[in-house]
Design a protein around this motif. Sequence first.
Motif, PDB file in Angstrom:
ATOM      1  N   LYS A 206      32.171  21.317  22.542  1.00 37.00           N
ATOM      2  CA  LYS A 206      32.058  21.188  21.084  1.00 37.00           C
ATOM      3  C   LYS A 206      32.074  22.560  20.411  1.00 37.00           C
ATOM      4  O   LYS A 206      32.738  22.752  19.388  1.00 37.00           O
ATOM      5  CB  LYS A 206      30.768  20.431  20.717  1.00 37.00           C
ATOM      6  CG  LYS A 206      30.813  18.942  20.997  1.00 37.00           C
ATOM      7  CD  LYS A 206      29.490  18.302  20.610  1.00 37.00           C
ATOM      8  CE  LYS A 206      29.512  16.792  20.860  1.00 37.00           C
ATOM      9  NZ  LYS A 206      28.210  16.168  20.517  1.00 37.00           N
TER      10      LYS A 206
ATOM     11  N   ALA B 129      35.093  23.736  17.905  1.00 40.98           N
ATOM     12  CA  ALA B 129      34.777  24.148  16.533  1.00 40.98           C
ATOM     13  C   ALA B 129      35.248  25.578  16.275  1.00 40.98           C
ATOM     14  O   ALA B 129      35.838  25.880  15.231  1.00 40.98           O
ATOM     15  CB  ALA B 129      33.275  24.030  16.279  1.00 40.98           C
TER      16      ALA B 129
ATOM     17  N   CYS C 257      38.272  26.601  13.564  1.00 40.57           N
ATOM     18  CA  CYS C 257      37.955  27.506  12.453  1.00 40.57           C
ATOM     19  C   CYS C 257      38.781  28.787  12.523  1.00 40.57           C
ATOM     20  O   CYS C 257      39.323  29.245  11.506  1.00 40.57           O
ATOM     21  CB  CYS C 257      36.462  27.840  12.463  1.00 40.57           C
ATOM     22  SG  CYS C 257      35.396  26.443  12.034  1.00 40.57           S
TER      23      CYS C 257
END
Length: 238
Positions: free
Chosen positions: A66, A70, A74
């Motif tokens: 995770k 992420a 980004c």
Amino acid sequence: QQSSGGSSSSSSSRMFFSPLGKSLAQAKAPASPAPQRPAVRAFSAAPAVRAFSGADEVYDLQYYLKGALAGGICCGITHGALCPVDVVKTRMQLEPTKYNKGMVSGFRTVIAEEGVGALATGLGPTAVGYFIQGWFKFGGVEFFKVNLAQHYGIEKAWELRFPIYLLSAACAEFIADVFLCPLEATRIKLVANPSYASGLISAFPKIIKDEGFVRGFYSGFVPILFKQIPYTMARGWR
């Protein structure tokens, strides 16, 4: 009394060693009359610091994935959005006599001579490269941080929290840059010479054929390390 001490330590732990604050706060809580037993209980009561330890633990493989996903999303989005700035910056570095009147003038020159689409040159290598870099950077920081805390033990990890931050960031960024460097080299090649290839997929084999794998993709590896590692270590203070 132990509750208030745990609360105070927990707040400082979250500030300085998140996400291990809860475990470290337990280790910093006032000891009971038997000096050895609280440390043993704190360690056994903190399974969260055991990496890859299954569904019952907080910091398992899913946790790292995770964080990596992420970070990749980004970084890919933010660096991709700034691709036009990178195009003008690279042109200014490669042709300082032509692009010597600042960033705004550089934008105008590129658009006037090559069209607005030229500002997206190298978008593919930029987005893919920084997605991969963000994946290994953010996932790697969490992996190294948690495993180093496990290695040193709860109380020692609290004492070494800042060196652990810095070492985790440096190791993660080094690995990320191994994957970033070939894509960054491809981006620069496309920006410097837009006719070199139509995009990432066609540029990769051409660079290998013209310059070889190591020279073509890793000639700028050391400068990237000197640029990226200090930045990642500095932003690790959170």
